[in-house]
Write an enzyme that holds these catalytic residues in place. Sequence first.
Site, PDB file in Angstrom:
ATOM      1  N   TRP A  61     -57.702  35.510  78.279  1.00  0.00           N
ATOM      2  CA  TRP A  61     -57.385  36.188  77.021  1.00  0.00           C
ATOM      3  C   TRP A  61     -56.246  37.189  77.185  1.00  0.00           C
ATOM      4  O   TRP A  61     -56.268  38.260  76.584  1.00  0.00           O
ATOM      5  CB  TRP A  61     -58.613  36.889  76.421  1.00  0.00           C
ATOM      6  CG  TRP A  61     -59.651  35.931  75.980  1.00  0.00           C
ATOM      7  CD1 TRP A  61     -60.913  35.811  76.457  1.00  0.00           C
ATOM      8  CD2 TRP A  61     -59.518  34.919  74.961  1.00  0.00           C
ATOM      9  NE1 TRP A  61     -61.571  34.783  75.818  1.00  0.00           N
ATOM     10  CE2 TRP A  61     -60.732  34.222  74.902  1.00  0.00           C
ATOM     11  CE3 TRP A  61     -58.465  34.522  74.123  1.00  0.00           C
ATOM     12  CZ2 TRP A  61     -60.942  33.151  74.022  1.00  0.00           C
ATOM     13  CZ3 TRP A  61     -58.669  33.470  73.253  1.00  0.00           C
ATOM     14  CH2 TRP A  61     -59.894  32.791  73.207  1.00  0.00           C
ATOM     15  N   GLY A  81     -57.052  53.997  80.788  1.00  0.00           N
ATOM     16  CA  GLY A  81     -56.069  54.901  80.183  1.00  0.00           C
ATOM     17  C   GLY A  81     -55.111  54.148  79.270  1.00  0.00           C
ATOM     18  O   GLY A  81     -54.665  54.677  78.242  1.00  0.00           O
ATOM     19  N   GLU A  88     -60.251  44.841  73.273  1.00  0.00           N
ATOM     20  CA  GLU A  88     -60.142  46.312  73.422  1.00  0.00           C
ATOM     21  C   GLU A  88     -61.477  47.014  73.197  1.00  0.00           C
ATOM     22  O   GLU A  88     -61.525  48.134  72.690  1.00  0.00           O
ATOM     23  CB  GLU A  88     -59.108  46.889  72.457  1.00  0.00           C
ATOM     24  CG  GLU A  88     -57.765  46.204  72.464  1.00  0.00           C
ATOM     25  CD  GLU A  88     -57.012  46.415  73.748  1.00  0.00           C
ATOM     26  OE1 GLU A  88     -57.494  47.153  74.617  1.00  0.00           O
ATOM     27  OE2 GLU A  88     -55.936  45.810  73.896  1.00  0.00           O
ATOM     28  N   PHE A 148     -75.189  51.081  79.693  1.00  0.00           N
ATOM     29  CA  PHE A 148     -74.461  49.861  80.076  1.00  0.00           C
ATOM     30  C   PHE A 148     -75.257  49.072  81.099  1.00  0.00           C
ATOM     31  O   PHE A 148     -75.785  49.659  82.033  1.00  0.00           O
ATOM     32  CB  PHE A 148     -73.083  50.204  80.687  1.00  0.00           C
ATOM     33  CG  PHE A 148     -72.227  50.993  79.762  1.00  0.00           C
ATOM     34  CD1 PHE A 148     -71.693  52.203  80.156  1.00  0.00           C
ATOM     35  CD2 PHE A 148     -71.965  50.525  78.486  1.00  0.00           C
ATOM     36  CE1 PHE A 148     -70.904  52.945  79.299  1.00  0.00           C
ATOM     37  CE2 PHE A 148     -71.174  51.262  77.623  1.00  0.00           C
ATOM     38  CZ  PHE A 148     -70.647  52.482  78.026  1.00  0.00           C
TER      39      PHE A 148
HETATM   40  P1  TGC Z   1     -67.235  54.408  83.786  1.00  0.00           P
HETATM   41  O1  TGC Z   1     -68.098  54.592  84.965  1.00  0.00           O
HETATM   42  O2  TGC Z   1     -67.601  55.022  82.491  1.00  0.00           O
HETATM   43  O3  TGC Z   1     -65.778  54.813  84.132  1.00  0.00           O
HETATM   44  C1  TGC Z   1     -65.123  54.336  85.280  1.00  0.00           C
HETATM   45  C2  TGC Z   1     -63.928  55.242  85.425  1.00  0.00           C
HETATM   46  O4  TGC Z   1     -63.085  55.051  84.280  1.00  0.00           O
HETATM   47  C3  TGC Z   1     -62.997  56.297  83.558  1.00  0.00           C
HETATM   48  N1  TGC Z   1     -63.006  55.955  82.146  1.00  0.00           N
HETATM   49  C4  TGC Z   1     -61.964  56.170  81.365  1.00  0.00           C
HETATM   50  N2  TGC Z   1     -60.770  56.718  81.615  1.00  0.00           N
HETATM   51  C5  TGC Z   1     -59.918  56.797  80.597  1.00  0.00           C
HETATM   52  N3  TGC Z   1     -60.208  56.347  79.372  1.00  0.00           N
HETATM   53  C6  TGC Z   1     -61.390  55.783  79.095  1.00  0.00           C
HETATM   54  N4  TGC Z   1     -61.649  55.309  77.874  1.00  0.00           N
HETATM   55  C7  TGC Z   1     -62.331  55.669  80.105  1.00  0.00           C
HETATM   56  N5  TGC Z   1     -63.582  55.159  80.191  1.00  0.00           N
HETATM   57  C8  TGC Z   1     -63.984  55.342  81.444  1.00  0.00           C
HETATM   58  C9  TGC Z   1     -64.180  57.112  83.992  1.00  0.00           C
HETATM   59  O5  TGC Z   1     -63.940  58.475  83.823  1.00  0.00           O
HETATM   60  C10 TGC Z   1     -64.300  56.726  85.438  1.00  0.00           C
HETATM   61  O6  TGC Z   1     -63.278  57.392  86.139  1.00  0.00           O
HETATM   62  P2  TGC Z   1     -63.549  57.876  87.618  1.00  0.00           P
HETATM   63  O7  TGC Z   1     -62.283  58.522  88.044  1.00  0.00           O
HETATM   64  O8  TGC Z   1     -64.730  58.794  87.564  1.00  0.00           O
HETATM   65  O9  TGC Z   1     -63.857  56.634  88.416  1.00  0.00           O
HETATM   66  O10 TGC Z   1     -67.075  52.920  83.629  1.00  0.00           O
HETATM   67  P3  TGC Z   1     -68.074  52.012  83.060  1.00  0.00           P
HETATM   68  O11 TGC Z   1     -68.017  50.756  83.826  1.00  0.00           O
HETATM   69  O12 TGC Z   1     -69.401  52.685  82.910  1.00  0.00           O
HETATM   70  O13 TGC Z   1     -67.447  51.806  81.604  1.00  0.00           O
HETATM   71  C11 TGC Z   1     -68.194  51.187  80.762  1.00  0.00           C
HETATM   72  C12 TGC Z   1     -67.377  50.738  79.567  1.00  0.00           C
HETATM   73  C13 TGC Z   1     -68.228  49.763  78.816  1.00  0.00           C
HETATM   74  C14 TGC Z   1     -67.062  51.948  78.694  1.00  0.00           C
HETATM   75  C15 TGC Z   1     -66.067  50.090  79.999  1.00  0.00           C
HETATM   76  O14 TGC Z   1     -66.329  49.097  80.931  1.00  0.00           O
HETATM   77  C16 TGC Z   1     -65.317  49.486  78.834  1.00  0.00           C
HETATM   78  O15 TGC Z   1     -64.611  50.175  78.091  1.00  0.00           O
HETATM   79  N6  TGC Z   1     -65.439  48.154  78.640  1.00  0.00           N
HETATM   80  C17 TGC Z   1     -64.647  47.439  77.652  1.00  0.00           C
HETATM   81  C18 TGC Z   1     -63.423  46.956  78.310  1.00  0.00           C
HETATM   82  C19 TGC Z   1     -62.481  46.349  77.309  1.00  0.00           C
HETATM   83  O16 TGC Z   1     -62.128  46.953  76.323  1.00  0.00           O
HETATM   84  N7  TGC Z   1     -62.015  45.148  77.632  1.00  0.00           N
HETATM   85  C20 TGC Z   1     -61.111  44.423  76.789  1.00  0.00           C
HETATM   86  C21 TGC Z   1     -59.693  44.618  77.264  1.00  0.00           C
HETATM   87  S1  TGC Z   1     -58.639  43.794  76.227  1.00  0.00           S
HETATM   88  C22 TGC Z   1     -57.762  42.831  77.272  1.00  0.00           C
HETATM   89  O17 TGC Z   1     -57.847  42.866  78.444  1.00  0.00           O
HETATM   90  C23 TGC Z   1     -56.814  41.986  76.640  1.00  0.00           C
HETATM   91  S2  TGC Z   1     -55.561  42.998  76.090  1.00  0.00           S
HETATM   92  C24 TGC Z   1     -55.047  42.308  74.662  1.00  0.00           C
HETATM   93  C25 TGC Z   1     -54.186  41.145  74.977  1.00  0.00           C
HETATM   94  O18 TGC Z   1     -53.731  40.971  76.098  1.00  0.00           O
HETATM   95  O19 TGC Z   1     -53.931  40.384  74.009  1.00  0.00           O
END
Ligand code: TGC
Length: 394
Positions: free
Chosen positions: A167, A248, A374, A394
Site C-alpha cells: 500500500w 513523526g 494513516e 493495543f
Molecule cells: P508507542 O509505544 O506508542 O510508540 C513508539 C514510539 O513512537 C512514539 N510515538 C510517536 N511519535 C510521534 N508521533 C506519534 N504520533 C507517535 N506515536 C507514538 C512514542 O513516543 C515512542 O517513542 P519512543 O522514543 O519512546 O520509542 O508505539 P505503539 O506501537 O504502542 O503505537 C501504537 C499505535 C497504534 C499508536 C501505532 O502503532 C500507530 O499509530 N499505528 C498506526 C500506523 C499507521 O498509521 N499506519 C498507516 C501508515 S500509512 C502508510 O504507510 C501508507 S502512506 C500513504 C501512501 O503511501 O499512500
Amino acid sequence: MTTAPRIDQVFDFDALLTDEERAWQQKARAFAQERILPVIEEDFENKHFRRELIPQLGAAGFLGMHIKGYGCAGAGAVSYGLVCLELEAADSGWRTFVSVQGSLAMSAISKYGSEEQKERWLPGMAAGELVGCFALTEPQGGSDPAAMTTTARRDGDGWVIDGAKRWIGLASLADVAVVWARVPEFGEGGKAVRGFLVPTQTPGFTATPIDGKLSMRASVQCDISLEGVRVDADALLPGAEGLSGPFGCLNEARYGIVWGAMGAARSCLEVALGRSITREVFGKPIGANQLTQAKLADMLLEVEKGMLLALHLGRLKERGALTPAQISVGKLNSVREALEIAHQARTILGGDGITNAFPIMRHAANLESVRTYEGTDEIHQLVLGRAMTGLNAF
Ligand code: TGC
C-alpha cells in the site's frame, strides 16, 4: 451535471484566515477546478494517474510547502491545510499525492536527513521533478509498524535491505523511497527501526501497482519487494531513531487529512444542495421538504464543525503545540463525518447519486481508503482511549 451553489459558511470561515492563507486557498481551488475536475471522472474510470500534473503542482508551490528552504514554500500549517482541502474537494487521490510527496517523503528528509541528503533530494521534489514515496506499511497489517519484518544489515561500508512493503503510494513512479527497516544490531523492538533513502533504480527494488482497487482509482498504490537492496552508508537518515521517526511523518500526513476530508465533504454537500433545488418530486423541489432540509442542515453542521476543528489544530501546529492525540481527534472526526456526509448526499440525489455524473460515489469510495490509511478509525479511538485512561489497549 448540475452546477452547484457554493456553501456560504455560517461562521464566516474566511474571516478567520489571513490574506496569505486565502491566497493559497484560491490558488489550490483554481488548480483543482482547471486541471483536476475536468478529467477526474475519466481518470477514475480508467484507473489513470495523470503524472504530467506533478511538475504543475510543484510550480504552484504545493509540494513540501510547509518546509522552509530547499526550494520549498515555507508556508504556514493553515495554508497547507487549505490546499489539502481544495485538492481533496476535487479528488482524494490528488490530496494523497501531495501528502505522500510532501508530508511523508519530504518531511522524512527534512526532519531526519543530513544536509547532503536535503540538498540532493528536496529541491527536485519541491519542483515536482523528482517523486518520493514512504515505505512503512507491510503486508501483514499496517496498524502495527512495531511488528515490522523488513531488515537492514551492515555490509562493508553500506547496508543491505530485505523485506516487503504494501500500500505504498507512488512507489512505481518514485525516484526515491524512504524505506523503514529494522536494524537488528540496534536491538529488539521499535527502537531498532531506522529510515533509509533508497533510489528506486537500485537492483533488488521492485514496485508493482496494486490492481483491482474500487477506491482511489486515479492514484497509484504499490507492493514493494526489497531483495538484497544494497545502498551506501549515507542512505541512512541520521536523525531518525526508532518508531518515533515514521510516526513523526504520519503526524504531518494525518494533519493534512483533517483538512482534506472536509474538502470531499464540502463537495458532496454542494452537489446535494444544488440538486435539492433543481430536482422536483411530488410537484416541488426536494429541497422544499423538511426531511431533505434536515439532512442538508446536519451535513452543513458537520462541515462547519470539521472546518473549525481543522483550523484550531492548524493554529496549534503553527505554535508548535499540536499533540498526536489532538491529531487523532481531527483525523477520526473529519474522515468519519465526511463519509457520513457522502452517504447522506447520495440519498438526496436518488438513483442519479450512484452514477458518475456526480462525484458522490467517487468521494465515498475514496474516503474508505482515507479512513483506513494513516491510522484507521479504531487506531485513533485507541490513541484517544489511551490518552484519557492512561491504559494501553493495543
Ligand atoms: P508507542 O509505544 O506508542 O510508540 C513508539 C514510539 O513512537 C512514539 N510515538 C510517536 N511519535 C510521534 N508521533 C506519534 N504520533 C507517535 N506515536 C507514538 C512514542 O513516543 C515512542 O517513542 P519512543 O522514543 O519512546 O520509542 O508505539 P505503539 O506501537 O504502542 O503505537 C501504537 C499505535 C497504534 C499508536 C501505532 O502503532 C500507530 O499509530 N499505528 C498506526 C500506523 C499507521 O498509521 N499506519 C498507516 C501508515 S500509512 C502508510 O504507510 C501508507 S502512506 C500513504 C501512501 O503511501 O499512500
